[in-house]
Design a protein around this motif. Structure first.
Motif, PDB file in Angstrom:
ATOM      1  N   LEU A 169       0.864  -1.181   0.000  1.00 35.05           N
ATOM      2  CA  LEU A 169       0.000   0.000   0.000  1.00 35.05           C
ATOM      3  C   LEU A 169       0.900   1.231   0.000  1.00 35.05           C
ATOM      4  O   LEU A 169       1.667   1.438   0.943  1.00 35.05           O
ATOM      5  CB  LEU A 169      -0.920   0.022   1.216  1.00 35.05           C
ATOM      6  N   GLU A 226      -3.926   0.466  -6.275  1.00 34.96           N
ATOM      7  CA  GLU A 226      -4.606   1.158  -5.168  1.00 34.96           C
ATOM      8  C   GLU A 226      -3.967   2.528  -4.968  1.00 34.96           C
ATOM      9  O   GLU A 226      -2.861   2.639  -4.445  1.00 34.96           O
ATOM     10  CB  GLU A 226      -4.508   0.330  -3.891  1.00 34.96           C
ATOM     11  N   MET A 235      -4.029   6.110  -3.243  1.00 36.39           N
ATOM     12  CA  MET A 235      -4.533   6.886  -2.111  1.00 36.39           C
ATOM     13  C   MET A 235      -3.656   8.123  -1.955  1.00 36.39           C
ATOM     14  O   MET A 235      -2.421   8.025  -1.986  1.00 36.39           O
ATOM     15  CB  MET A 235      -4.484   6.045  -0.829  1.00 36.39           C
ATOM     16  N   HIS A 271      -8.166   0.130   1.389  1.00 32.76           N
ATOM     17  CA  HIS A 271      -7.183  -0.317   0.399  1.00 32.76           C
ATOM     18  C   HIS A 271      -6.494  -1.598   0.858  1.00 32.76           C
ATOM     19  O   HIS A 271      -6.229  -2.496   0.044  1.00 32.76           O
ATOM     20  CB  HIS A 271      -6.143   0.786   0.165  1.00 32.76           C
TER      21      HIS A 271
END
Length: 530
Positions: free
Chosen positions: A133, A204, A206, A272
């Motif tokens: 992430l 993902e 963010m 996520h």
């Protein structure tokens, strides 16, 4: 069995039969009076990795290594003398006019089939070697808040998601106080955008934003794809296929107090993490590797051991259908004729020339030239100037045709051997290769550096056995065995290839991963700071 280094006979390495210098391979160098195998007697002590004159060189005469003139003698140099930077006048850079264009046609090598690794397939067709992430930041102002949140995510959330390897903040020094509409501002903007889309992050995206910065989230990650004409003259370049952008804005009125910001970041991160945790490795062909190769803390052995082994491995990867990027403009500039001749098409050669010309102008604007590249460590390691350094750097590219060119901050497109035009700075080069989409990094060093990246595994290759022994828990491969006579370039190249597959599969961690040695991202920003 490896011979005790203290008992080794005098050993020098000559790269080409036309060379009039050779480098000393022995640990600790060789003393004055040492008799070489040829019968030549050293007139003075020559340190390890430094050059010794094999014949008398007159004043103004060429000093040749790699069958290339790396300089002219500023005074007569007697055979057996130490040849160092203070004795050499560096040649002028090769003109970018009249270069050989796509003239070399190497014999096609048979495909290398049957090699696989365990990777993470992404919706866009790319493959990750890690499942991470990444939290993107629009501006340096939010770095402290994001770091605080990441530490809490790692300690409180990450243990619940065992299939996620890590959580990293994409911290950088850009985003505000810059001339965001300047033509060259596109480079740092698209760099950060494309890093956010690196295959190791699983799609993902963010973003943490402050709110008032110049680099607004919508500008960083615009919806859709904007057609490109001349990338350096376009203010915004979009390469994000769409979808709702997940942004936590710290100046949002909903945030009351510091902990409100942290909890908001953690809440979004959890969503996520849940999606990333559902992913599993699957068997994919070696052709899904996107490997960035780079050298740092280089010495005269770089072009003798580690970089040739990387070059052999590069050829293996290309035969397997993978993508390999070599970079570092100033460290290949003096071999531009070697590169344009290897271009697969005239268009690829012209693209390389354009990148070199742009960088020449960039350096000229700063009132320096390519000679500013070499460091005190390079010189202590036997590299007299950038010409000599460049010849040893280029060999990382192997022998395959060069099939494409990647502009700074852009994404790599296509398979095979690509030239990614980056500065030679370790941190900037690595950052730009991340933006290009690399999912595995190979880094060679002679002087030694603990360099590593949080976003991608970094395989470290030592050029000398002495460095590999002293930094035994930092270097992943010892290419110094080549100079010792204990391994061939081909053997180390195959070792590297197999290690790449193991590291890419997660079966083995690099030393940098084990110790969590992570250098900061450094965006290349040639535009003005306001």
């Amino acid at each position: 069995m490896t011979m005790d280094t203290a008992a080794r006979p005098p050993l020098t390495i000559r790269m080409n039969e036309r060379d009039n210098v050779a480098i000393v391979a022995n640990d600790g160098g060789l003393a004055a009076g040492t008799v070489l195998a040829s019968g030549l007697v050293l007139r003075e002590r020559v340190p390890q990795a430094h050059k010794v004159a094999l014949a008398d060189i007159p004043e103004g005469g060429e000093v040749r290594r790699y069958d290339v003139a790396i300089g002219r003698a500023l005074k007569p140099i007697a055979a057996g003398s130490w040849v160092h930077e203070r004795l050499l006048e560096m040649p002028a850079a090769r003109s970018l006019d009249g270069l050989p264009i796509a003239t070399r046609r190497p014999t096609p090598q048979p495909p290398l089939e049957g090699y696989t690794f365990e990777g993470y397939r992404n919706a866009d067709g790319s493959v990750g070697t890690r499942n991470i992430l990444a939290i993107t930041q629009t501006v340096q102002c939010v770095a402290g808040v994001t770091d605080f949140a990441v530490q809490r995510i790692k300690s409180e959330l990450l243990p619940r998601f065992p299939n996620v390897d890590d959580v990293v903040a994409l911290e950088h020094g850009y985003g505000c106080g810059v001339a965001i509409d300047a033509p060259d501002a596109v480079i740092p903007i698209r760099t950060l955008r494309n890093i956010s889309l690196n295959p190791n992050f699983g799609g993902e995206v963010m973003v943490v934003s402050l709110g008032c910065e110049k680099l607004q989230p919508e500008r960083l990650m615009p919806p859709g794809t904007i057609p490109l004409v001349d990338e350096r003259n376009v203010a915004d370049i979009g390469d994000n296929a769409g979808g709702k952008l997940d942004v936590v804005c710290l100046q949002d009125e909903a945030h009351v107090g510091f902990m409100s910001m942290i909890e908001s970041i953690m809440r979004q991160a959890e969503e996520h993490l849940e999606r990333l945790d559902a992913r599993r490795r699957e068997t994919v062909p070696a052709s899904e590797l996107v490997v960035g190769v780079q050298c740092g803390g280089s010495d005269a052995f770089s072009g003798v051991t580690a970089n040739p082994a990387v070059g052999f491995c590069t050829d293996l990867l290309v035969r397997a259908g993978a993508t390999v990027m070599f970079s570092e403009v100033t460290e290949v500039r003096d071999g531009i004729d070697q590169l344009t001749s290897r271009a697969s098409t005239p268009e690829v050669a012209e693209a390389m020339i354009r990148e070199m010309a742009w960088y020449d102008a960039y350096l000229d604007k700063g009132r320096v030239d390519r000679s500013a590249n070499t460091t005190p460590g390079n010189k202590k390691g036997g590299l007299s100037n950038i010409v000599e350094k460049a010849m040893g750097s280029i060999v990382k590219s192997g022998t395959a045709p060069i099939t494409g060119v990647v502009s700074p901050g852009d994404k790599a497109r296509g398979k095979g051997l690509l030239y990614a035009a980056t500065p030679a700075s370790d941190f900037i080069c690595g950052t730009l290769q991340l933006a290009a989409g690399m999912n595995l990094h190979v880094f060679t060093t002679g002087r030694g550096t603990p360099y590593g990246l949080a976003q991608v595994p970094v395989i470290k290759v030592a050029t000398r056995s002495d460095l590999a022994r002293r930094w035994h828990d930092l270097m992943d491969i010892n290419a110094g065995r080549i100079a010792d006579g204990d391994a061939t370039i081909e053997e180390v190249g195959w070792e590297m290839f197999r290690l790449m597959l193991d590291v890419a599969s997660g079966r083995q961690k690099t030393w940098a991963e084990r110790w969590k040695l992570h250098n900061a991202l450094v965006l290349f920003n040639p535009a003005p700071v306001t």
